[in-house]
Design a protein around this motif. Structure first.
Motif, PDB file in Angstrom:
ATOM      1  N   GLY A 115       0.782  -1.232   0.000  1.00 28.76           N
ATOM      2  CA  GLY A 115       0.000   0.000   0.000  1.00 28.76           C
ATOM      3  C   GLY A 115       0.810   1.276   0.000  1.00 28.76           C
ATOM      4  N   THR A 116       2.147   1.175   0.044  1.00 28.07           N
ATOM      5  CA  THR A 116       2.977   2.370   0.123  1.00 28.07           C
ATOM      6  C   THR A 116       4.200   2.228  -0.777  1.00 28.07           C
ATOM      7  OG1 THR A 116       4.391   1.571   1.916  1.00 28.07           O
ATOM      8  CG2 THR A 116       2.322   2.636   2.550  1.00 28.07           C
ATOM      9  N   PHE A 117       4.868   3.363  -0.989  1.00 33.41           N
ATOM     10  CA  PHE A 117       6.185   3.403  -1.633  1.00 33.41           C
ATOM     11  C   PHE A 117       7.026   4.364  -0.802  1.00 33.41           C
ATOM     12  CE2 PHE A 117       3.070   2.532  -4.931  1.00 33.41           C
ATOM     13  CZ  PHE A 117       3.609   1.405  -5.556  1.00 33.41           C
ATOM     14  N   ALA A 118       8.061   3.832  -0.141  1.00 37.58           N
ATOM     15  CA  ALA A 118       8.792   4.682   0.796  1.00 37.58           C
ATOM     16  C   ALA A 118      10.245   4.235   0.906  1.00 37.58           C
ATOM     17  CB  ALA A 118       8.126   4.636   2.172  1.00 37.58           C
ATOM     18  N   ALA A 119      11.086   5.144   1.373  1.00 39.69           N
ATOM     19  CA  ALA A 119      12.491   4.860   1.659  1.00 39.69           C
ATOM     20  C   ALA A 119      13.011   5.966   2.575  1.00 39.69           C
ATOM     21  CB  ALA A 119      13.317   4.806   0.378  1.00 39.69           C
ATOM     22  N   SER A 120      14.125   5.706   3.230  1.00 40.75           N
ATOM     23  CA  SER A 120      14.667   6.690   4.167  1.00 40.75           C
ATOM     24  C   SER A 120      15.137   7.958   3.456  1.00 40.75           C
ATOM     25  CB  SER A 120      15.829   6.075   4.947  1.00 40.75           C
ATOM     26  OG  SER A 120      16.859   5.648   4.061  1.00 40.75           O
ATOM     27  N   TRP A 121      15.499   7.859   2.183  1.00 40.87           N
ATOM     28  CA  TRP A 121      16.082   8.972   1.452  1.00 40.87           C
ATOM     29  C   TRP A 121      15.067   9.796   0.655  1.00 40.87           C
ATOM     30  CZ3 TRP A 121      14.998   7.981  -3.659  1.00 40.87           C
ATOM     31  CH2 TRP A 121      14.804   6.632  -4.012  1.00 40.87           C
ATOM     32  N   ILE A 122      13.806   9.414   0.669  1.00 37.32           N
ATOM     33  CA  ILE A 122      12.793  10.088  -0.145  1.00 37.32           C
ATOM     34  C   ILE A 122      12.266  11.338   0.566  1.00 37.32           C
ATOM     35  CG2 ILE A 122      10.412   9.878  -1.007  1.00 37.32           C
ATOM     36  CD1 ILE A 122      11.021   7.017  -1.770  1.00 37.32           C
ATOM     37  N   ASP A 123      12.117  12.407  -0.188  1.00 36.90           N
ATOM     38  CA  ASP A 123      11.397  13.597   0.261  1.00 36.90           C
ATOM     39  C   ASP A 123       9.922  13.356  -0.059  1.00 36.90           C
ATOM     40  OD1 ASP A 123      10.059  16.090   0.357  1.00 36.90           O
ATOM     41  OD2 ASP A 123      11.882  17.197  -0.119  1.00 36.90           O
ATOM     42  N   LEU A 151      10.922   5.748   7.478  1.00 37.03           N
ATOM     43  CA  LEU A 151      10.793   5.830   6.024  1.00 37.03           C
ATOM     44  C   LEU A 151       9.804   6.933   5.656  1.00 37.03           C
ATOM     45  CD1 LEU A 151      10.540   2.018   5.131  1.00 37.03           C
ATOM     46  CD2 LEU A 151      12.590   3.417   5.544  1.00 37.03           C
ATOM     47  N   HIS A 152       9.998   7.491   4.475  1.00 31.90           N
ATOM     48  CA  HIS A 152       9.173   8.590   3.989  1.00 31.90           C
ATOM     49  C   HIS A 152       8.716   8.254   2.574  1.00 31.90           C
ATOM     50  CE1 HIS A 152      11.290  10.639   7.261  1.00 31.90           C
ATOM     51  NE2 HIS A 152      12.410  10.205   6.693  1.00 31.90           N
ATOM     52  N   GLY A 153       7.482   8.576   2.248  1.00 29.83           N
ATOM     53  CA  GLY A 153       7.004   8.289   0.907  1.00 29.83           C
ATOM     54  C   GLY A 153       5.547   8.619   0.750  1.00 29.83           C
ATOM     55  N   VAL A 154       4.848   7.790  -0.018  1.00 27.55           N
ATOM     56  CA  VAL A 154       3.436   8.038  -0.305  1.00 27.55           C
ATOM     57  C   VAL A 154       2.627   6.766  -0.104  1.00 27.55           C
ATOM     58  CG1 VAL A 154       3.827   9.939  -1.926  1.00 27.55           C
ATOM     59  CG2 VAL A 154       3.763   7.577  -2.778  1.00 27.55           C
ATOM     60  N   GLN A 155       1.389   6.988   0.257  1.00 25.99           N
ATOM     61  CA  GLN A 155       0.362   5.951   0.246  1.00 25.99           C
ATOM     62  C   GLN A 155      -0.619   6.339  -0.855  1.00 25.99           C
ATOM     63  OE1 GLN A 155      -1.977   5.714   3.806  1.00 25.99           O
ATOM     64  NE2 GLN A 155      -3.119   3.887   3.163  1.00 25.99           N
ATOM     65  N   TYR A 156      -1.135   5.353  -1.576  1.00 22.95           N
ATOM     66  CA  TYR A 156      -2.025   5.669  -2.696  1.00 22.95           C
ATOM     67  C   TYR A 156      -3.445   5.204  -2.393  1.00 22.95           C
ATOM     68  CZ  TYR A 156      -1.217   0.764  -3.917  1.00 22.95           C
ATOM     69  OH  TYR A 156      -1.123  -0.614  -3.876  1.00 22.95           O
ATOM     70  N   TYR A 157      -4.396   5.930  -2.972  1.00 23.35           N
ATOM     71  CA  TYR A 157      -5.825   5.638  -2.842  1.00 23.35           C
ATOM     72  C   TYR A 157      -6.447   5.668  -4.239  1.00 23.35           C
ATOM     73  CZ  TYR A 157      -5.470   6.565   2.198  1.00 23.35           C
ATOM     74  OH  TYR A 157      -5.125   6.535   3.523  1.00 23.35           O
ATOM     75  N   PHE A 158      -7.546   4.949  -4.387  1.00 23.64           N
ATOM     76  CA  PHE A 158      -8.256   4.960  -5.658  1.00 23.64           C
ATOM     77  C   PHE A 158      -9.437   5.923  -5.585  1.00 23.64           C
ATOM     78  CE2 PHE A 158      -5.951   1.788  -7.818  1.00 23.64           C
ATOM     79  CZ  PHE A 158      -5.574   0.844  -6.881  1.00 23.64           C
TER      80      PHE A 158
END
Length: 432
Positions: free
Chosen positions: A302-310, A345-352
């Protein structure tokens, strides 16, 4: 409860949504996709079989391939239902990945054993062999298959089904598939079919990555169209004596939340129906071990994240791309297990926003495109073996073409080239 109390279920859903934000493991609003009311009552194949008085099994010796997702709406296991069925003799259980009772974790070896609840011998088809042997099926008249599918090619249970079909064909044993809903619905078909050289246990058939069929419909198609050729893809196609016990009440437009059925996780990282929808959205890029996709946290796939992502920059870029059917929010979390355990971790969660308009399998590629725009030196393919990625895709064309410019437009036509022809082929096997 589900038969007469849809109002009560709706009230329960509202209560869940009102829970504090910290309750990530139960709130549907945190679980990655559409929150829909329960609008229909679907009767699964095992329940139809019971209604029919176990027609086709009475007076016969039976083997069963199943896992914890093989249940009726009261959460009774298909193992126990068949074991206690009058006139049915359950003599063998076939254990795919995770085992018949779900006590083997992802990737763990499944061993032969005896089922403690019934005393029935259990034979592993996820260990030294993945295809049922003559010894496993000795004396069996009918093999029953009852596992909740997720509608995606790389999920190993349909590969186990294909090898079971081949064993049944070779030994002239009947096969009965108890049908269950496709949690993605029956309208999405995405991804090219597997190409020569890329057949594997995670891409066994020449079918799209998302195939828009229930497991019963898929078994019929594989059987009748000669697509079940084994893992290497070049063996003779074999046809078994197949019966599908269909559901009642399921419609192709339904996602699982609309069926009124209880969800029992078919594998550890598919804890919610929404996780099954997320699996094709994020699972392919998960092969690269480049991004955390929520596995090891409460939002698997449900997410796309990593420690280096803004996270703010990634969301801004994704929003600017106007991706059909999708919305994104920033998210920050620490996985409790896996390679990223304990890391922030930092990133995004997506919704439909519009599930019907979204292309599930391309979500992960849009994310990679956005990350490349923000981090030009990024290359998720640089330090990993890409064979698993290619095998999941069923081709190396996707990787080779995409990594030149990291543009979804460079792979879109190829990725979708087989979808319409497969959809047309599939229609004659629709049961619903």
């Amino acid at each position: 409860m589900l038969k007469s109390s849809h109002l009560a279920v709706s009230l329960l859903s509202l209560l869940l949504l009102a829970l504090p934000a910290c309750a990530h493991n139960v709130t549907q609003s945190e679980s990655n996709t559409l929150v829909q009311p329960l609008t229909e009552e679907v009767v699964t194949g095992i329940e139809v079989l019971v209604e029919r008085g176990f027609e086709g099994l009475v007076g016969k010796k039976v083997a069963l391939m199943t896992n914890p997702s093989g249940i009726d709406r009261k959460l009774r296991s298909t193992i126990d239902i068949l074991y206690n069925a009058p006139g049915v003799e359950l003599i063998a259980l076939l254990a795919p990945e995770h085992g018949v009772r779900g006590d083997v974790y992802a990737g763990g070896k499944v061993s032969d054993a005896v089922d403690e609840a019934t005393g029935v011998p259990v034979y592993s088809v996820y260990g030294s062999t993945k295809k049922p042997s003559p010894e496993m099926l000795k004396g069996v008249d009918v093999v029953v298959y009852d596992i909740q599918d997720v509608g995606t090619r790389s999920y190993t249970f349909i590969s186990s089904l294909g090898l079971l079909m081949r064993s049944c064909a070779e030994m002239d044993i009947e096969l009965m598939v108890l049908d269950r809903p496709n949690p993605l619905g029956g309208e999405k078909v995405e991804g090219c079919v597997v190409e020569e050289g890329y057949y594997s246990f995670i891409s066994e058939f020449s079918i799209p990555y998302v195939y828009g069929l229930t497991v019963g419909e898929l078994a019929m198609l594989l059987n009748e169209e000669g697509l079940n050729r084994g893992i290497k893809g070049n063996e003779e196609a074999l046809k078994c004596r197949l019966t599908v016990v269909p559901m009642k009440g399921w419609k192709r437009s339904m996602t699982f939340l609309e069926t009124g059925l209880p969800w029992v996780l078919p594998s550890p990282n598919i804890p919610y129906p929404q996780s099954a929808i997320g699996y094709p959205c994020a699972g392919i890029v998960g092969e690269l071990s480049f991004l955390n996709i929520g596995v090891g946290y409460t939002l698997p796939f449900g997410t796309f994240a990593a420690s280096w992502i803004d996270a703010d920059a990634l969301k801004k870029k994704l929003d600017s791309m106007d991706i059909p059917g999708l919305n994104f929010r920033t998210i920050h979390y620490k996985p409790s297990s896996g390679a990223d355990a304990g890391k922030l971790l930092h990133g995004v969660q997506y919704y439909f926003e519009d599930y019907s308009a979204a292309n599930l399998t391309l979500v992960q590629f849009y994310v990679l495109e956005a990350l490349k725009a923000i981090y030009p030196d990024m290359d998720p393919f640089a330090k990993v073996k890409t064979s698993s990625f290619d095998n999941v895709c069923g081709t190396d064309y996707v990787r080779q073409s995409f990594q030149k410019r990291f543009k979804v437009s460079d792979i879109y036509d190829y990725w979708q080239k087989d979808a319409e022809s497969f959809r047309n082929l599939s229609r004659k096997y629709y049961l619903y």
